[in-house]
Design an enzyme around this catalytic site. Structure first.
Site, PDB file in Angstrom:
ATOM      1  CG  ASP A 177       0.260  -5.256  -8.545  1.00 12.68           C
ATOM      2  OD1 ASP A 177       1.062  -5.162  -7.742  1.00 12.68           O
ATOM      3  OD2 ASP A 177      -1.076  -5.679  -8.079  1.00 12.68           O
ATOM      4  CG  ASP A 212       1.344   0.646  -5.593  1.00 14.98           C
ATOM      5  OD1 ASP A 212       0.578   0.835  -4.420  1.00 14.98           O
ATOM      6  OD2 ASP A 212       1.090  -0.196  -6.409  1.00 14.98           O
ATOM      7  CB  SER A 270      -3.753 -13.414 -12.290  1.00  9.99           C
ATOM      8  OG  SER A 270      -4.868 -13.115 -11.749  1.00  9.99           O
ATOM      9  CB  ALA A 287      -3.979 -16.073  -4.890  1.00 12.31           C
ATOM     10  N   GLY A 288      -3.385 -12.386  -4.917  1.00 12.25           N
ATOM     11  CA  GLY A 288      -2.556 -11.188  -4.353  1.00 12.25           C
ATOM     12  C   GLY A 288      -1.232 -11.718  -5.254  1.00 12.25           C
ATOM     13  CG  LEU A 289       0.522 -14.786  -5.672  1.00 15.44           C
ATOM     14  CD1 LEU A 289       0.832 -16.270  -5.979  1.00 15.44           C
ATOM     15  CD2 LEU A 289       1.624 -14.262  -4.971  1.00 15.44           C
ATOM     16  CG  HIS A 341      -1.994  -0.998   1.213  1.00 13.25           C
ATOM     17  ND1 HIS A 341      -3.289  -0.950   0.146  1.00 13.25           N
ATOM     18  CD2 HIS A 341      -2.052  -2.309   1.435  1.00 13.25           C
ATOM     19  CE1 HIS A 341      -3.989  -2.032   0.341  1.00 13.25           C
ATOM     20  NE2 HIS A 341      -3.362  -2.887   1.114  1.00 13.25           N
ATOM     21  CD  GLU A 394      -5.580  -3.994 -12.389  1.00 14.49           C
ATOM     22  OE1 GLU A 394      -6.889  -4.294 -11.999  1.00 14.49           O
ATOM     23  OE2 GLU A 394      -5.026  -5.254 -12.588  1.00 14.49           O
TER      24      GLU A 394
HETATM   25  P1  ADP Z   1      -4.818 -10.675  -8.849  1.00 14.46           P
HETATM   26  O1  ADP Z   1      -4.475  -9.680  -9.608  1.00 14.46           O
HETATM   27  O2  ADP Z   1      -4.500 -10.465  -7.407  1.00 14.46           O
HETATM   28  O3  ADP Z   1      -4.722 -12.208  -9.115  1.00 14.46           O
HETATM   29  P2  ADP Z   1      -7.461  -9.465  -9.530  1.00 14.46           P
HETATM   30  O4  ADP Z   1      -8.940  -9.690  -8.998  1.00 14.46           O
HETATM   31  O5  ADP Z   1      -6.683  -8.277  -9.605  1.00 14.46           O
HETATM   32  O6  ADP Z   1      -6.445 -10.500  -8.758  1.00 14.46           O
HETATM   33  O7  ADP Z   1      -7.248 -10.217 -10.828  1.00 14.46           O
HETATM   34  C1  ADP Z   1      -8.100 -11.423 -10.990  1.00 14.46           C
HETATM   35  C2  ADP Z   1      -8.703 -11.382 -12.625  1.00 14.46           C
HETATM   36  O8  ADP Z   1      -7.953 -11.196 -13.886  1.00 14.46           O
HETATM   37  C3  ADP Z   1      -9.624 -12.594 -12.870  1.00 14.46           C
HETATM   38  O9  ADP Z   1     -10.792 -12.733 -12.228  1.00 14.46           O
HETATM   39  C4  ADP Z   1      -9.917 -12.519 -14.214  1.00 14.46           C
HETATM   40  O10 ADP Z   1     -10.644 -11.715 -14.562  1.00 14.46           O
HETATM   41  C5  ADP Z   1      -8.388 -11.912 -14.878  1.00 14.46           C
HETATM   42  N1  ADP Z   1      -7.406 -12.835 -15.078  1.00 14.46           N
HETATM   43  C6  ADP Z   1      -6.197 -13.298 -14.839  1.00 14.46           C
HETATM   44  N2  ADP Z   1      -5.449 -14.075 -15.465  1.00 14.46           N
HETATM   45  C7  ADP Z   1      -6.553 -14.375 -16.387  1.00 14.46           C
HETATM   46  C8  ADP Z   1      -6.246 -15.315 -17.553  1.00 14.46           C
HETATM   47  N3  ADP Z   1      -5.344 -15.968 -17.684  1.00 14.46           N
HETATM   48  N4  ADP Z   1      -7.400 -15.434 -18.292  1.00 14.46           N
HETATM   49  C9  ADP Z   1      -8.371 -14.653 -18.176  1.00 14.46           C
HETATM   50  N5  ADP Z   1      -8.616 -13.693 -17.108  1.00 14.46           N
HETATM   51  C10 ADP Z   1      -7.500 -13.663 -16.410  1.00 14.46           C
HETATM   52 MG    MG Z   2      -4.812  -7.631  -9.844  1.00 10.25          MG
END
Ligand code: ADP
Ligand code: MG
Length: 383
Positions: free
Chosen positions: A182, A39, A132, A128-130, A37, A170
């Site tokens: 991120d 950034d 994605s 999961a906070g990693l 928190h 975002e």
């Molecule tokens: P984090 O970034 O911590 O994993 P977020 O809620 O910010 O959590 O992002 C997760 C969302 O990103 C998922 O619900 C999905 O909408 C999107 N996402 C991430 N990876 C993929 C993927 N490989 N294919 C489609 N959507 C994805």
């Molecule tokens: Mg995210």
């Protein structure tokens, strides 16, 4: 890992859209070692890249449509829209928002895009906070830059642009007012290094992880809904505190000023500010410890960070507090206190990170499985 995932993305493009890939791109997920928190307060963070990530493959189309599939975790999702209008955001939570946002951001930056088929394959656990979402957005951004005719090997400044597009996505398409950590980590972090990032000017310092250190990322399995609301509220509280102290950002507040000029600032905003100010100090302390390969000092900074997030920023949950405490106990028992653990990511569930000696990883993993059972555990620097 990146090569294997890019191969999977090529195969997914063939399998689901019957197209041969013309090129692919990849961006990793990240784990934040310390600097939570900070950034969006223009402070310091110290993330490192995961071996997990997102790969995308593309083939151009002759019409002006973007057709994309995401084949992840055994499921296939599809999105399809025309480039003739500005891509409309989908309902909150739809994965296609990241694609639409990145396409809109690229076009806002005057990149000229034609239609394309895209296949996405990712193995970062979602939510999961990693990060994605940043991994997905940045992989797409690199792909879009190349599709618009930019160099195959992106320059540092073009990677910064991609990180900015992903942050904009975002904000405007996913509804999360996140900072830039991120996205910068996904854009520029390389394996086996930590990235000391100044979120004000985006300057970076790459610090190698000592060869005998490793990082464990232990998923608590808890997730809380409506996290974006909590997150956005924390941001507003930080802004209120910065206004109260008369500084542009909490980054600019000296620790000595915190109590001295507290005045009528309410208790909650004061504690939020105290977390940010002390966390920035802890990041710099941790970066110095990392350079000196001082695992004891590094671990202490991690543990202090957790306490500040628990008490002052109030973004931990009991399951994550208990898991972090358990890992810290195991580190004192099996590694004589060389190392430390804390929550990582935005909070409200998610993962605990531990940094320790590679040699101590086995007994600690065994101890963890005995006390808390089967948890999903990711590692950096262990293989
Ligand atoms: P984090 O970034 O911590 O994993 P977020 O809620 O910010 O959590 O992002 C997760 C969302 O990103 C998922 O619900 C999905 O909408 C999107 N996402 C991430 N990876 C993929 C993927 N490989 N294919 C489609 N959507 C994805
Ligand atoms: Mg995210």
């Amino acid at each position: 890992m990146s090569h294997r995932l890019q191969r999977e993305a090529r195969i997914a493009l063939q399998h689901h859209l019957q197209r041969e890939s013309v090129f692919e791109s990849f961006a990793p997920g990240r784990v934040n070692l310390i600097g939570e928190h900070t950034d969006y307060n223009e402070g310091f963070v110290l993330p490192c890249a995961l071996e997990l990530g997102t790969a995308v493959a593309m083939a151009p189309r002759t019409d002006r449509r973007i057709v994309a599939i995401s084949a992840s975790h055994g499921q296939v999702h599809r999105d399809d829209f025309s480039l003739d209008e500005s891509p409309t955001p989908l309902p909150r939570g739809a994965w296609g928002n990241y694609l639409r946002g990145m396409v809109a951001a690229a076009r806002n930056a005057d990149e000229v895009l034609s239609g394309m088929d895209i296949a996405i394959v990712g193995n970062v656990p979602q939510g999961a906070g990693l990060s994605s979402s940043a991994s997905l957005s940045v992989a797409l951004g690199k792909l879009l830059q190349r599709a618009a005719g930019n160099a195959a090997l992106p320059s540092p400044s073009s990677l910064q642009h991609v990180a900015r597009w992903a942050q904009w996505t975002e904000h405007h398409y996913a509804g999360c007012l996140c900072g830039i950590m991120d996205q910068m980590a996904a854009a520029v972090a390389a394996p086996a290094e930590a990235l000391l990032l100044d979120c004000r000017d985006l300057s970076i310092e790459r610090i190698a992880l000592p060869a005998d250190w490793c990082v464990l990322i232990i998923d608590s399995g808890t997730r809380r809904e409506l996290v974006a609301g909590e997150y956005n509220q924390r941001r507003r509280q930080c802004e209120t505190a910065a206004r109260h102290y008369g500084v542009p950002m909490l980054r600019d507040l000296q620790p000595s000023q915190l109590s001295k000029h507290r005045g009528a600032l309410d208790e909650i905003c004061f504690r939020r500010a105290r977390h940010v100010v002390t966390e920035n100090e802890r990041v710099l302390r941790a970066a110095a410890a990392l350079k000196a390969a001082d695992l004891r000092a590094f671990g202490a900074a991690l543990q202090d960070s957790h306490e500040s997030l628990r008490l002052d920023f109030e973004v931990t949950v009991p399951a994550v507090d208990a898991l972090a405490a358990e890992v810290n106990t195991l580190i004192s028992r099996h590694a004589d206190g060389r190392g430390g653990a804390r929550m990582t990511g935005g909070g409200f569930g998610g993962c605990v990170i531990a940094v320790l000696e590679r040699a101590a990883a086995d007994p600690i993993l065994t101890g963890l499985r005995q006390t808390v059972g089967q948890l999903q555990i990711f590692t950096v620097g262990l293989h």
